[in-house]
Design an enzyme around this catalytic site. Sequence first.
Site, PDB file in Angstrom:
ATOM      1  N   ASP A   1      -3.872   3.173  14.220  1.00  0.00           N
ATOM      2  CA  ASP A   1      -3.047   3.744  13.155  1.00  0.00           C
ATOM      3  C   ASP A   1      -3.573   5.133  12.848  1.00  0.00           C
ATOM      4  OD1 ASP A   1      -5.311   3.426  11.567  1.00  0.00           O
ATOM      5  OD2 ASP A   1      -4.431   1.878  10.284  1.00  0.00           O
TER       6      ASP A   1
ATOM      7  N   ARG B   1       0.844  -1.201   0.000  1.00  0.00           N
ATOM      8  CA  ARG B   1       0.000   0.000   0.000  1.00  0.00           C
ATOM      9  C   ARG B   1       0.879   1.251   0.000  1.00  0.00           C
ATOM     10  NH1 ARG B   1      -4.921   1.443   4.178  1.00  0.00           N
ATOM     11  NH2 ARG B   1      -3.314   1.132   5.780  1.00  0.00           N
TER      12      ARG B   1
END
Length: 555
Positions: free
Chosen positions: A472, A184
Amino acid sequence: MSIPTASQAAPIRTVGTAVVGSMGPELRITGPLHERFEEILTPAALAFLTELHHRFAGRRHDRLADRMRRRFEIGNGHDPRFRDDTAHIRDDPDWRVAGAGPGLEDRRVEITGPTDPKMTVNALNSGARVWLADLEDATSPTWRNLIGGQLTLRDAIRGELAHTSADGREYRVTTERTPTIVMRPRGWHLGDRHIDFTDRTGRTLSASGSLIDFGLYFFHNARALIDAGRGPYFYLAKLESSEEARLWDDVFSFSEEYLGIPHGTIRATVLIETLPAAFEMDEILYELREHCAGLNAGRWDYIFSIIKNYRGRGARFVLPDRSEVTMTVPFMRAYTELLVQTCHRRGAHAIGGMSAFIPDRRDAEATARALEKVSADKRREAGDGFDGTWVAHPDLIPAALAEFDAVLGARPHQLDRLRDDVEVTASHLLDLRIGRAITRAGVRENVSVAIRYIEAWLRGQGAVAIDGLMEDAATAEISRSQIWQWINQDRRTEEGDLITAEYVERHIGEVIAQTARTEGDRFDDAADVFREVALQPEFPAFLTLTASRFLTETA
């Protein structure tokens, strides 16, 4: 087009710690060249990155301008809707996406995580079908993390990865069947603090984090991945429109031609994690159809996107405590069911959302309760037709795998479940009624989680275990954006407290006072970042853009 060798690439020269192209559009590296960085920042790789920026950097800025216009329109009362000009794409029943590439046929459990050596070894040994190697929300974008992550991936793909931790423990890949890697890159909105791009007009801009991350990984690893029977696969974050998907598709097509790789070798899975993208799922698949494997329900960023876009639109758009915004509330159910239906109509995998619980072996009873919640979440996803799901910790894989095995059996997916029973309208996607309260504990939790996460991020950690959950950037965004919205919409807690900047400031003081401080910690800076992204009248689009000003390369 063949790959240029170092001698064929644009000449470079070294100026201190900078590597500079000598003619035409150029990249300038401002970060120091640490050990082995020259293996990634080769002349040929830099020539490729320069060409990517020359061709696509301008279009990237156009797409970011589109985002600003769209947020302005929603903020002024124009709700998103399914587009009239692309109705022919949605109404055409015949087109399909390329689908899974080699090694992506079975995605029933995917593990996510940053690309440092220890986490990479753990992910590759985890038993998951796929590893999302994350240079975005789970990575603090220090120079060592970004280029070090590229080195880690390079070594892992070639079977050369080994790591010895500071305490002398050795980490090695011990299983023959490792997960398929899906990397990603950073989203379109993120620039790179360590690389500048000077275009043909002489303007110097930050290089695109997306193009840097994608370009380096693809350039160095595409052929090795293909030779290993897999391929260069990517998760695409934060997309808001089919035009952004088209930009990625053009990047892919050019890159394949540049390396002499067959068209369609790249496979992308798009995270549907913004409100505008939920209204363009078909169109996003269509624009990427020759390179597309599926869509993912990025649940935490999606909630953040809802808050960001509707933060000033009145009381009916205010969400309660973060813990109350579950996958079973109306707007989240509508979004995920539409995603499964859309994917399966087009031959694309539908991948479910993150389970972020961190098991605590010291508390077996609490862990058992939490694992049952994980199982229930995955049971719902498998029953709804998802082909796979995400977990943040290896200990969650057995629970998730059991639920998908129960539904899939020996099948690699359930693309045959077309979910013709699903009927989702624009009003369903915008039904934010939950009927729960904002509590004093909810305010405190948001302040505490956000500050503790930001503090770790400033020290170079992008995925952080806090109160039994893996946090996160996406979950920190929910926490700070809720605080901003509650203040600016004059909300009160269930206990009767008016939520003001002064009220939140008291919570900030308590969090800092009750935190065990260590030499070199960044809690004071983290509190300042939080004040700037949650308490000021202006709402920064992303907290990481603000926090980057406080990030130092000592992290």
